[in-house]
Motif scaffolding. Structure first.
Motif, short mmCIF file in Angstrom:
data_model
loop_
_atom_site.label_atom_id
_atom_site.label_comp_id
_atom_site.label_asym_id
_atom_site.label_seq_id
_atom_site.Cartn_x
_atom_site.Cartn_y
_atom_site.Cartn_z
N GLY A 24 51.48 86.42 70.39
CA GLY A 24 51.55 84.90 70.19
C GLY A 24 50.79 84.06 71.50
N SER A 25 51.63 83.04 70.90
CA SER A 25 50.52 82.04 72.42
C SER A 25 50.56 82.51 73.38
N LEU A 26 48.87 83.07 74.03
CA LEU A 26 49.03 82.86 75.23
C LEU A 26 48.10 82.35 75.99
N MET A 27 47.94 81.94 77.63
CA MET A 27 47.55 81.32 78.10
C MET A 27 46.61 81.86 79.32
N LEU A 28 45.19 82.12 78.63
CA LEU A 28 43.99 82.53 78.88
C LEU A 28 43.02 81.43 79.60
#
Length: 240
Positions: A24-28
């Protein structure tokens, strides 16, 4: 649509890969890229499903094992499976490898607005650690062919370098990918399934109608009456 949230991630020499699921949408961190491990094939036997993958310079085998115990109905009826993650270098050099796996609340219900509650337990005097999650009680009710009275457990053996966390799935995944570890914490607020990332047992699991009224039936593995499921989990993991 039924969602069965199950994600696996791995660091190999600070490069990041997905070996299972869709995270899914990750905060990298800036410049960080998440790659898919290369799929090399699979094998299916009566008790095992084996994935063969490559991530960087590592060959990876992931084995999903459901033991057959024909001589022991208790062990045969225990609704758990093993997952083995094996990594070996294909260039004969040493490499740094860190592995992550989670499951989400869709294991409990396909209605993501339902509320679930959970707990993380380190079993005293053992090396077993498990996450336990269940919906607020719905006994003997199903929705879209899915029971709503199950309890899901995600279990591991502790050891050097083993870390854990419960919380929102994308936050946990991002934290692992950015830091290479989890902070050994659990979220205590009950929330909707759609927001939770955490790893099925039903008891009783049958309503039996008789001429004198309804009776409930429990699965064989509940011979572990004194310790319940936690005792059964410890025994199961000791055989891993």
């Amino acid at each position: 649509m039924i969602i069965l949230g199950w994600t696996g991630l791995v660091w190999v020499d600070n490069a990041l890969y997905t070996w299972l699921g869709q995270p899914g949408s990750l905060m990298l961190n800036n410049g960080t890229k998440l790659n898919n491990a290369a799929f090399n094939g699979y094998q299916v036997t009566p008790t095992r499903s084996i994935l063969r993958l490559t991530a960087g310079n590592m060959n990876i085998n992931v084995t999903f094992l459901s033991p057959i115990e024909p001589s022991d109905l208790v062990l045969q009826s225990f609704p758990f499976s093993y997952i083995y993650f094996e990594a070996s270098s294909h260039d004969e050099n040493s490499h740094s490898v860190r592995v992550y796996q989670d499951i989400t609340g869709e294991w409990l219900s396909n209605d993501v607005t339902n509320i679930m509650q959970w707990n993380t337990t380190a079993v005293q005097n053992t090396t077993t650690l498990y996450h336990e999650a269940q919906q607020l009680p719905f006994q003997f009710i199903e929705e879209n062919d899915m029971a709503k009275d199950g309890v899901v457990y995600h279990v591991t053996n502790t050891g050097s370098g083993v870390t854990y966390q419960s919380g929102e799935d994308t936050i946990l995944r991002s934290g692992f990918l950015n830091n290479g570890a989890l902070p050994n914490t659990q979220e205590t607020m009950n929330r909707a399934i759609s927001e939770q990332g955490i790893g099925l047992v039903r008891s009783p699991d049958i309503m039996y109608a008789t001429t004198t009224g309804n009776q409930t039936r429990r699965p064989y593995f509940f011979k572990y009456e004194s310790g319940g499921v936690p005792t059964a989990i410890v025994d199961f993991m000791s055989d891993a």
